[in-house]
Design a protein around this motif. Structure first.
Motif, PDB file in Angstrom:
ATOM      1  N   LEU A  66     -26.761 -66.178  59.039  1.00 42.60           N
ATOM      2  CA  LEU A  66     -25.340 -66.196  59.381  1.00 42.60           C
ATOM      3  C   LEU A  66     -24.527 -65.434  58.340  1.00 42.60           C
ATOM      4  O   LEU A  66     -23.635 -64.646  58.692  1.00 42.60           O
ATOM      5  CB  LEU A  66     -24.852 -67.639  59.481  1.00 42.60           C
ATOM      6  CG  LEU A  66     -23.383 -67.813  59.879  1.00 42.60           C
ATOM      7  CD1 LEU A  66     -23.155 -67.347  61.316  1.00 42.60           C
ATOM      8  CD2 LEU A  66     -22.958 -69.272  59.725  1.00 42.60           C
ATOM      9  N   VAL A  76     -29.458 -70.119  64.144  1.00 44.92           N
ATOM     10  CA  VAL A  76     -28.169 -69.479  64.409  1.00 44.92           C
ATOM     11  C   VAL A  76     -27.851 -69.536  65.900  1.00 44.92           C
ATOM     12  O   VAL A  76     -26.701 -69.793  66.292  1.00 44.92           O
ATOM     13  CB  VAL A  76     -28.165 -68.032  63.881  1.00 44.92           C
ATOM     14  CG1 VAL A  76     -26.903 -67.291  64.314  1.00 44.92           C
ATOM     15  CG2 VAL A  76     -28.262 -68.034  62.346  1.00 44.92           C
ATOM     16  N   GLY A 136     -31.399 -70.243  58.065  1.00 39.64           N
ATOM     17  CA  GLY A 136     -30.331 -70.074  59.044  1.00 39.64           C
ATOM     18  C   GLY A 136     -29.028 -69.661  58.395  1.00 39.64           C
ATOM     19  O   GLY A 136     -28.322 -68.772  58.898  1.00 39.64           O
ATOM     20  N   ALA A 137     -28.696 -70.290  57.267  1.00 40.44           N
ATOM     21  CA  ALA A 137     -27.454 -69.940  56.569  1.00 40.44           C
ATOM     22  C   ALA A 137     -27.494 -68.508  56.070  1.00 40.44           C
ATOM     23  O   ALA A 137     -26.471 -67.800  56.096  1.00 40.44           O
ATOM     24  CB  ALA A 137     -27.221 -70.907  55.413  1.00 40.44           C
ATOM     25  N   GLN A 145     -21.557 -60.223  66.901  1.00 42.01           N
ATOM     26  CA  GLN A 145     -22.597 -60.705  67.811  1.00 42.01           C
ATOM     27  C   GLN A 145     -23.800 -59.777  67.724  1.00 42.01           C
ATOM     28  O   GLN A 145     -23.650 -58.556  67.626  1.00 42.01           O
ATOM     29  CB  GLN A 145     -22.078 -60.777  69.241  1.00 42.01           C
ATOM     30  CG  GLN A 145     -22.964 -61.560  70.185  1.00 42.01           C
ATOM     31  CD  GLN A 145     -22.352 -61.709  71.562  1.00 42.01           C
ATOM     32  OE1 GLN A 145     -22.077 -60.728  72.237  1.00 42.01           O
ATOM     33  NE2 GLN A 145     -22.137 -62.952  71.993  1.00 42.01           N
ATOM     34  N   ARG A 153     -22.416 -66.133  68.184  1.00 46.05           N
ATOM     35  CA  ARG A 153     -22.825 -64.979  67.386  1.00 46.05           C
ATOM     36  C   ARG A 153     -24.089 -64.317  67.922  1.00 46.05           C
ATOM     37  O   ARG A 153     -24.520 -63.293  67.391  1.00 46.05           O
ATOM     38  CB  ARG A 153     -23.071 -65.410  65.930  1.00 46.05           C
ATOM     39  CG  ARG A 153     -21.915 -66.153  65.271  1.00 46.05           C
ATOM     40  CD  ARG A 153     -20.660 -65.283  65.184  1.00 46.05           C
ATOM     41  NE  ARG A 153     -20.855 -64.150  64.333  1.00 46.05           N
ATOM     42  CZ  ARG A 153     -20.657 -64.170  62.998  1.00 46.05           C
ATOM     43  NH1 ARG A 153     -20.279 -65.289  62.406  1.00 46.05           N
ATOM     44  NH2 ARG A 153     -20.826 -63.077  62.288  1.00 46.05           N
ATOM     45  N   THR A 175     -24.082 -61.611  49.860  1.00 50.38           N
ATOM     46  CA  THR A 175     -23.500 -62.836  50.399  1.00 50.38           C
ATOM     47  C   THR A 175     -23.109 -63.726  49.220  1.00 50.38           C
ATOM     48  O   THR A 175     -23.201 -63.312  48.066  1.00 50.38           O
ATOM     49  CB  THR A 175     -24.490 -63.562  51.318  1.00 50.38           C
ATOM     50  OG1 THR A 175     -25.547 -64.122  50.525  1.00 50.38           O
ATOM     51  CG2 THR A 175     -25.088 -62.611  52.358  1.00 50.38           C
ATOM     52  N   LEU A 215     -24.884 -61.671  58.828  1.00 52.48           N
ATOM     53  CA  LEU A 215     -24.025 -61.170  59.905  1.00 52.48           C
ATOM     54  C   LEU A 215     -22.577 -61.101  59.446  1.00 52.48           C
ATOM     55  O   LEU A 215     -21.864 -60.116  59.727  1.00 52.48           O
ATOM     56  CB  LEU A 215     -24.146 -62.079  61.130  1.00 52.48           C
ATOM     57  CG  LEU A 215     -25.519 -62.166  61.806  1.00 52.48           C
ATOM     58  CD1 LEU A 215     -25.479 -63.191  62.942  1.00 52.48           C
ATOM     59  CD2 LEU A 215     -25.982 -60.816  62.321  1.00 52.48           C
ATOM     60  N   ASP A 216     -22.116 -62.120  58.740  1.00 49.74           N
ATOM     61  CA  ASP A 216     -20.729 -62.140  58.264  1.00 49.74           C
ATOM     62  C   ASP A 216     -20.468 -60.999  57.285  1.00 49.74           C
ATOM     63  O   ASP A 216     -19.433 -60.329  57.357  1.00 49.74           O
ATOM     64  CB  ASP A 216     -20.420 -63.474  57.586  1.00 49.74           C
ATOM     65  CG  ASP A 216     -20.275 -64.624  58.564  1.00 49.74           C
ATOM     66  OD1 ASP A 216     -20.108 -64.366  59.778  1.00 49.74           O
ATOM     67  OD2 ASP A 216     -20.318 -65.789  58.119  1.00 49.74           O
ATOM     68  N   TRP A 252     -24.588 -71.636  66.156  1.00 42.95           N
ATOM     69  CA  TRP A 252     -23.491 -70.658  66.264  1.00 42.95           C
ATOM     70  C   TRP A 252     -23.766 -69.717  67.442  1.00 42.95           C
ATOM     71  O   TRP A 252     -23.918 -68.504  67.275  1.00 42.95           O
ATOM     72  CB  TRP A 252     -23.347 -69.878  64.962  1.00 42.95           C
ATOM     73  CG  TRP A 252     -23.026 -70.764  63.793  1.00 42.95           C
ATOM     74  CD1 TRP A 252     -21.803 -71.292  63.469  1.00 42.95           C
ATOM     75  CD2 TRP A 252     -23.950 -71.243  62.795  1.00 42.95           C
ATOM     76  NE1 TRP A 252     -21.902 -72.059  62.332  1.00 42.95           N
ATOM     77  CE2 TRP A 252     -23.203 -72.057  61.889  1.00 42.95           C
ATOM     78  CE3 TRP A 252     -25.318 -71.068  62.575  1.00 42.95           C
ATOM     79  CZ2 TRP A 252     -23.793 -72.679  60.799  1.00 42.95           C
ATOM     80  CZ3 TRP A 252     -25.909 -71.700  61.484  1.00 42.95           C
ATOM     81  CH2 TRP A 252     -25.149 -72.490  60.618  1.00 42.95           C
TER      82      TRP A 252
END
Length: 296
Positions: free
Chosen positions: A83, A109, A79-80, A93, A116, A6, A86-87, A113
């Motif tokens: 996310l 999340v 949390g970031a 989802q 997702r 990431t 997942l990205d 969001w």
């Protein structure tokens, strides 16, 4: 062992189940690691799920990319990271399950969001911290159970965790799950994850930040501002709580029901303590399957 990069981390994770199956992400807490899901992941994989189990920041083989990145364990960071995970894997989802720090990441999340998140199993209920209210003292018994948090607020506690991390973490396992009789090999398999070079800094910052005693990562301030509003969780959710949790014994009445505005159920799991995925893995599996985690 696969990993994914990431903007901040190289996140190591374990994967099982068919690559085309519906995705389930399982998230561990403190002080623990991916081994907490060993009784859960194989059965979900056999049910057709693509099961991903990452090491959180500061644990195991997950590493920061830049020495200048704050070693933050604050809730917005967790949390970031989820996310971004997942990205990076192009997962549009997923169903999420987590407890403690991992439950916090999953709740964040799901709240911020929700598009997702297909479904949520939150062990411990609504895990988003109310930092603005953290200065209010709890009951004497609750303050007693949180001794380790006050210890980590001191430099003595930082040095103690660095020097005695296995002794401290073993004690927390024993106190938080008093009915769980784990053996030395079980403990040793997870304890290696706490040798991560950033474990101490991430843990200490996490427990200080949640009480306003340490600054957060400035890059995460927008997320923290949203979390300060205590956002509701709208996705289908089952909350599981160990009836014998030694650090946060659950009340019979649900204090979090108003935080979940979508389909929601709460279950107390008898005998189980804080490390519920290890102690009652079938309760987690049943909840995820009930929420349709294995459905295509």
């Amino acid at each position: 062992m696969p990993s994914v990069r990431t903007a901040t981390l190289d996140i190591a994770y374990e994967a099982s189940g068919p690559e085309g199956g519906p995705v389930v992400v399982l998230l561990h807490g403190f002080p623990d690691d991916v081994r907490t899901w060993d009784g859960v992941a194989p059965k979900l994989a056999r049910a057709g799920c693509r099961v991903l189990v990452p090491w959180l920041r500061g644990y195991g083989p997950t590493r920061f990319l830049d020495p200048a990145t704050p070693r933050s364990g604050q809730q917005a960071a967790l949390g970031a990271d989820l996310l971004a995970f997942l990205d990076a894997l192009d997962i549009r989802q997923a169903s999420l399950a987590g407890y403690d720090w991992g439950g916090r990441a999953a709740c964040i999340v799901a709240a911020l969001w929700p598009q997702r998140v297909r479904a949520l199993v939150s062990i411990g209920g609504y895990n988003i911290q109310d930092i603005a209210a953290a200065a209010r003292p709890a009951s004497a018994m609750a303050e007693y159970r949180y001794w380790y948090q006050w210890y980590f607020h001191t430099e003595r506690g930082r040095f103690g965790l660095a020097q005695n991390r296995r002794e401290i973490c073993r004690l927390l396992w024993q106190l938080w799950s008093p009915n769980w009789r784990f053996d030395d090999p079980t403990f040793a398999r997870t304890a290696t994850s706490w040798d991560n070079p950033d474990f101490i800094d991430v843990v200490i910052q996490s427990y200080r930040h949640r009480y306003g005693a340490a600054p957060g990562d400035p890059a995460l301030a927008p997320i923290e501002q949203r979390l300060a509003l205590q956002p509701p969780i709208t996705v289908p959710t089952i909350a599981l709580e160990g009836a014998a949790d030694g650090v946060a014994p659950p009340p019979q009445a649900d204090p979090d029901a108003h935080r979940f505005t979508g389909p929601y159920r709460r279950r107390l799991v008898p005998v189980a303590g804080h490390f519920l995925p290890r102690e009652a893995p079938d309760a987690v599996i049943d909840a995820l399957l009930e929420l349709g985690a294995a459905s295509t």
